[in-house]
Design a protein around this motif. Structure first.
Motif, PDB file in Angstrom:
ATOM      1  N   LEU A 103      22.115   5.168 -32.125  1.00  0.00           N
ATOM      2  CA  LEU A 103      21.714   6.570 -31.984  1.00  0.00           C
ATOM      3  C   LEU A 103      20.274   6.788 -32.437  1.00  0.00           C
ATOM      4  O   LEU A 103      19.458   7.375 -31.720  1.00  0.00           O
ATOM      5  N   LEU A 104      19.942   6.314 -33.625  1.00  0.00           N
ATOM      6  CA  LEU A 104      18.589   6.493 -34.159  1.00  0.00           C
ATOM      7  C   LEU A 104      17.541   5.796 -33.294  1.00  0.00           C
ATOM      8  O   LEU A 104      16.432   6.298 -33.120  1.00  0.00           O
ATOM      9  N   ASN A 105      17.895   4.650 -32.735  1.00  0.00           N
ATOM     10  CA  ASN A 105      16.960   3.933 -31.862  1.00  0.00           C
ATOM     11  C   ASN A 105      16.669   4.694 -30.575  1.00  0.00           C
ATOM     12  O   ASN A 105      15.625   4.489 -29.958  1.00  0.00           O
ATOM     13  N   GLN A 106      17.567   5.572 -30.169  1.00  0.00           N
ATOM     14  CA  GLN A 106      17.345   6.353 -28.936  1.00  0.00           C
ATOM     15  C   GLN A 106      16.121   7.249 -29.042  1.00  0.00           C
ATOM     16  O   GLN A 106      15.493   7.543 -28.035  1.00  0.00           O
ATOM     17  N   PHE A 107      15.783   7.684 -30.262  1.00  0.00           N
ATOM     18  CA  PHE A 107      14.553   8.463 -30.401  1.00  0.00           C
ATOM     19  C   PHE A 107      13.539   7.741 -31.281  1.00  0.00           C
ATOM     20  O   PHE A 107      12.693   8.346 -31.932  1.00  0.00           O
ATOM     21  N   ASN A 108      13.618   6.390 -31.262  1.00  0.00           N
ATOM     22  CA  ASN A 108      12.629   5.522 -31.892  1.00  0.00           C
ATOM     23  C   ASN A 108      12.450   5.788 -33.389  1.00  0.00           C
ATOM     24  O   ASN A 108      11.340   5.813 -33.902  1.00  0.00           O
ATOM     25  N   GLU A 137       8.992  14.706 -35.315  1.00  0.00           N
ATOM     26  CA  GLU A 137       8.110  14.181 -34.277  1.00  0.00           C
ATOM     27  C   GLU A 137       8.866  13.227 -33.360  1.00  0.00           C
ATOM     28  O   GLU A 137       8.754  13.317 -32.136  1.00  0.00           O
ATOM     29  N   ARG A 138       9.619  12.310 -33.963  1.00  0.00           N
ATOM     30  CA  ARG A 138      10.364  11.335 -33.162  1.00  0.00           C
ATOM     31  C   ARG A 138      11.443  12.004 -32.323  1.00  0.00           C
ATOM     32  O   ARG A 138      11.726  11.572 -31.209  1.00  0.00           O
ATOM     33  N   MET A 139      12.041  13.051 -32.868  1.00  0.00           N
ATOM     34  CA  MET A 139      13.092  13.761 -32.133  1.00  0.00           C
ATOM     35  C   MET A 139      12.518  14.691 -31.074  1.00  0.00           C
ATOM     36  O   MET A 139      13.243  15.136 -30.176  1.00  0.00           O
TER      37      MET A 139
END
Length: 140
Positions: A42-47, A134-136
């Motif tokens: 999940l976290l990797n989906q928004f780097n 920012e990442r999200m």
């Protein structure tokens, strides 16, 4: 905003022998490992996976968790683990559901809560750091 598909993911696993007891049932502590695998996806989906978190100067320990066992998981069973980001402003609250891959039956629910801790000072942040927003792609 959290209806965006990048805030939900689903992974598929097969229960390995080393995760079960002598009756072929998954030991209760292994569910948290399945949650962890889905959480990282999940976290990797928004780097903003664990490597990116650390590189940004923050660590995100799990401070609370819950699991509700609705049905057993067994050796060689195919499962789907769904992780959904539910809160992100002051903490990360991620909800989980585990399903039997063949029948679609929900077997498990749970959640984890993580807080941001500045790595250098080791101080807990009471608001998530701007890098997360920012990442999200959301404004704080």
């Amino acid at each position: 905003m959290l209806k965006d598909p990048c805030f939900t993911t689903e992974i598929e696993l097969t229960i390995p022998f080393h995760d079960v007891d002598m009756m072929g049932v998954v030991w209760h502590g292994n569910y948290f490992r399945y949650f962890e695998i889905a959480r990282e996806a999940l976290l990797n989906q928004f780097n903003y996976g664990y490597r990116q978190m650390k590189a940004s100067g923050y660590v995100w320990p799990v401070v609370d968790t819950r699991v509700k066992y609705r049905d057993t998981l067994t050796f060689e069973q195919r499962i789907r683990v769904r992780a959904t980001l539910e809160e992100y402003e002051n903490r990360l609250r991620i909800a989980y559901q585990i399903f039997d891959a063949a029948s679609g039956k929900r077997t498990t629910t749970g959640y984890t809560i993580q807080v941001a801790v500045e790595e250098k000072s080791r101080e807990m942040c009471f608001v998530c750091p701007d890098i997360l927003f920012e990442r999200m792609g959301v404004l704080p």
